[in-house]
Design a protein around this motif. Structure first.
Motif, short mmCIF file in Angstrom:
data_model
loop_
_atom_site.label_atom_id
_atom_site.label_comp_id
_atom_site.label_asym_id
_atom_site.label_seq_id
_atom_site.Cartn_x
_atom_site.Cartn_y
_atom_site.Cartn_z
N PRO A 78 -7.13 9.66 -40.19
CA PRO A 78 -6.29 10.87 -40.15
C PRO A 78 -4.96 10.69 -39.43
O PRO A 78 -4.08 11.55 -39.53
CB PRO A 78 -7.17 11.88 -39.42
CG PRO A 78 -8.17 11.07 -38.66
CD PRO A 78 -8.42 9.85 -39.48
N THR A 79 -4.77 9.56 -38.71
CA THR A 79 -3.49 9.33 -38.04
C THR A 79 -2.41 8.84 -39.00
O THR A 79 -1.23 8.81 -38.64
CB THR A 79 -3.65 8.30 -36.90
OG1 THR A 79 -4.15 7.07 -37.43
CG2 THR A 79 -4.60 8.84 -35.83
N LEU A 80 -2.80 8.45 -40.22
CA LEU A 80 -1.80 8.01 -41.19
C LEU A 80 -0.90 9.19 -41.60
O LEU A 80 -1.39 10.28 -41.89
CB LEU A 80 -2.46 7.43 -42.44
CG LEU A 80 -3.21 6.11 -42.32
CD1 LEU A 80 -3.76 5.71 -43.69
CD2 LEU A 80 -2.33 5.01 -41.76
N ASN A 81 0.40 8.96 -41.63
CA ASN A 81 1.32 9.99 -42.08
C ASN A 81 1.12 10.25 -43.57
O ASN A 81 0.97 9.32 -44.36
CB ASN A 81 2.78 9.57 -41.84
CG ASN A 81 3.11 9.46 -40.37
OD1 ASN A 81 2.47 10.10 -39.53
ND2 ASN A 81 4.11 8.65 -40.05
N LYS A 82 1.13 11.53 -43.97
CA LYS A 82 0.97 11.88 -45.38
C LYS A 82 2.29 11.66 -46.12
O LYS A 82 3.37 11.95 -45.59
CB LYS A 82 0.53 13.33 -45.54
CG LYS A 82 0.17 13.70 -46.96
CD LYS A 82 -0.41 15.10 -47.04
CE LYS A 82 -0.82 15.43 -48.47
NZ LYS A 82 -1.39 16.78 -48.57
N LEU A 83 2.18 11.14 -47.34
CA LEU A 83 3.36 10.77 -48.12
C LEU A 83 3.54 11.67 -49.33
O LEU A 83 2.57 12.19 -49.90
CB LEU A 83 3.23 9.32 -48.59
CG LEU A 83 3.14 8.26 -47.49
CD1 LEU A 83 2.74 6.92 -48.10
CD2 LEU A 83 4.47 8.14 -46.76
N THR A 84 4.77 11.82 -49.75
CA THR A 84 5.05 12.41 -51.05
C THR A 84 4.88 11.33 -52.11
O THR A 84 5.45 10.24 -52.00
CB THR A 84 6.50 12.94 -51.11
OG1 THR A 84 6.66 13.97 -50.12
CG2 THR A 84 6.81 13.52 -52.49
N VAL A 85 4.07 11.62 -53.12
CA VAL A 85 3.81 10.63 -54.18
C VAL A 85 4.95 10.73 -55.19
O VAL A 85 4.90 11.50 -56.16
CB VAL A 85 2.44 10.87 -54.83
CG1 VAL A 85 2.18 9.83 -55.92
CG2 VAL A 85 1.34 10.84 -53.79
N ASP A 86 6.01 9.97 -54.95
CA ASP A 86 7.18 10.02 -55.82
C ASP A 86 7.57 8.66 -56.39
O ASP A 86 8.55 8.54 -57.14
CB ASP A 86 8.37 10.61 -55.06
CG ASP A 86 8.71 9.84 -53.78
OD1 ASP A 86 8.12 8.77 -53.55
OD2 ASP A 86 9.56 10.32 -53.01
#
Length: 305
Positions: A78-86
Motif C-alpha cells: 500500500p505504500t506504492l504511489n498510485k499511477l494514472t494508467v496513460d
C-alpha cells in the motif's frame, strides 16, 4: 483472475468469459438465458518486450506496467504511489518503480528492465482475483479510453449481458467506443445509475458487484424506471430493449410464450408478447406498455432472477 496482455489486449491467464467475438445488437433472448463460457489454457505471463522502459517511454507496455503496479499496490504494497494508467512513463511512474524495486530488493534505478518486469508480472499473476477489480481512476473510462481497464469492463459487461440481455454484447478489444458506451448506458439504466455512458467509480463498482453476484448465483434485481409515456408499435430504443429482454425471460421461465429478438424495435412480435403478458397478469390487454404494465414487468422479471 482475469489477465490481459496489454500489447494486444489478449487474455492470457485462466479465465471464464463469454465467447462473443463480435458485437451484435440483435440477440435472441432464449439463447442467452445461460452463461456461455470457455476454459482458456494458461500461458506464460507477458514476456519482457526487449527494451527497458524508463522516463520518456510511451505505449501499451508502459500502460501494462502502470496497471499492474496499481493492482499490486492495492493488494500487497500500500505504500506504492498510485499511477494514472496513460501509457506515459513520467517522473511519477519512475518514483513508483523505484519504490517497488526497493521493496523487492532489486536495483533501484526507476527503470523497468528484465528483472523488474518479471517481478512485476509475477506479482500481478499471483494476486487474488479482486485485485483486478479495483477502480483504476481517476480519470474515468469513457469514449476514447483504451487499455486493460477497458478490457476488464468489456469482459464483465459481456458476462452481465448473458442474463440482462438488453445490454448489447461487445468485442473485447480494449477500446471504449460507441458500442461500449451504449452497453454502459443500458447497464446504468437498469441499476439505478445516471446513464452518462461513463464508467466512473460508482459505475465501475456496480458492474463488479452485479457480475460477482451472478458468479455467486445471487443475481441483482433491476430498478429500471418507466420512461414516462406509453410504449407501443413503432417505438424504438433502450426502453423497447428492456421490454423485449424482461418479457422474453418471463415467458420462457414460466413456459407461457416464446422469446423475441432483442433489437430495440417494437414490432408485431413484441406487441403480441405484450398481449400475452397483460393477459397472464390481469392487465388491460391493449398491447401497449404503460406504467402499470411496466411496473408489473419489473416485478415479474426480478422474480425470475
Amino acid at each position: 483472475m482475469f489477465r490481459e496482455f496489454d500489447r494486444d489486449f489478449t487474455p492470457v491467464e485462466p479465465h471464464r468469459y463469454p465467447v462473443e467475438p463480435q458485437e451484435t445488437e440483435a440477440i435472441p433472448a432464449e439463447a442467452l438465458l445461460e452463461d456461455p463460457v470457455v476454459e482458456v489454457m494458461a500461458t506464460a505471463t507477458p514476456p519482457y518486450p526487449g527494451t527497458p522502459l524508463s522516463v520518456g517511454s510511451t505505449g501499451n507496455d508502459v500502460a501494462l506496467m502502470q496497471y499492474d503496479l496499481n493492482a499490486i499496490g492495492a493488494q500487497l504494497y500500500p505504500t506504492l504511489n498510485k499511477l494514472t494508467v496513460d501509457g506515459i512513463f513520467g517522473s511519477k511512474t519512475e518514483t513508483t518503480v523505484k519504490q517497488y524495486e526497493a521493496i523487492k530488493d532489486l536495483t533501484v534505478d526507476g527503470i523497468i528492465g528484465p528483472q523488474t518486469w518479471d517481478a512485476i508480472v509475477t506479482d500481478y499473476a499471483n494476486l487474488p482475483a479482486p485485485a483486478t477489480d479495483v477502480y483504476p481512476g481517476p480519470p474515468p473510462l469513457q469514449q476514447g479510453s483504451v487499455g486493460p481497464s477497458v478490457v476488464n469492463m468489456q469482459t464483465k459487461l459481456n458476462v452481465i449481458a448473458t442474463l440482462y440481455n438488453a445490454i448489447n454484447t461487445l468485442k473485447v478489444d480494449g477500446e471504449f467506443g460507441s458500442n461500449t458506451a451504449a452497453a454502459t448506458r443500458r447497464f446504468q439504466k437498469q441499476f439505478g445509475l445516471s446513464p452518462d455512458e461513463i464508467i466512473g467509480k460508482t459505475t465501475w463498482d456496480r458492474i463488479v458487484t452485479v457480475k460477482n453476484g451472478m458468479d455467486a448465483s445471487n443475481n441483482t434485481k433491476v430498478v429500471t424506471t418507466y420512461p414516462g409515456s406509453p410504449i407501443g408499435i413503432g417505438a424504438s430504443g433502450d426502453s423497447v430493449r428492456f421490454i423485449q429482454s424482461y418479457m422474453s425471460r418471463i415467458g420462457v421461465k414460466t413456459g407461457s410464450w416464446a422469446a423475441v429478438t432483442v433489437d430495440g424495435q417494437f414490432g408485431s412480435k413484441t406487441q403480441q408478447m405484450v398481449y400475452h403478458f397483460q393477459g397472464k397478469y390481469g392487465l388491460e390487454p391493449d398491447g401497449v406498455v404503460g406504467s402499470a404494465t411496466w411496473a408489473k414487468m419489473i416485478t415479474e422479471f426480478n422474480a425470475t432472477l
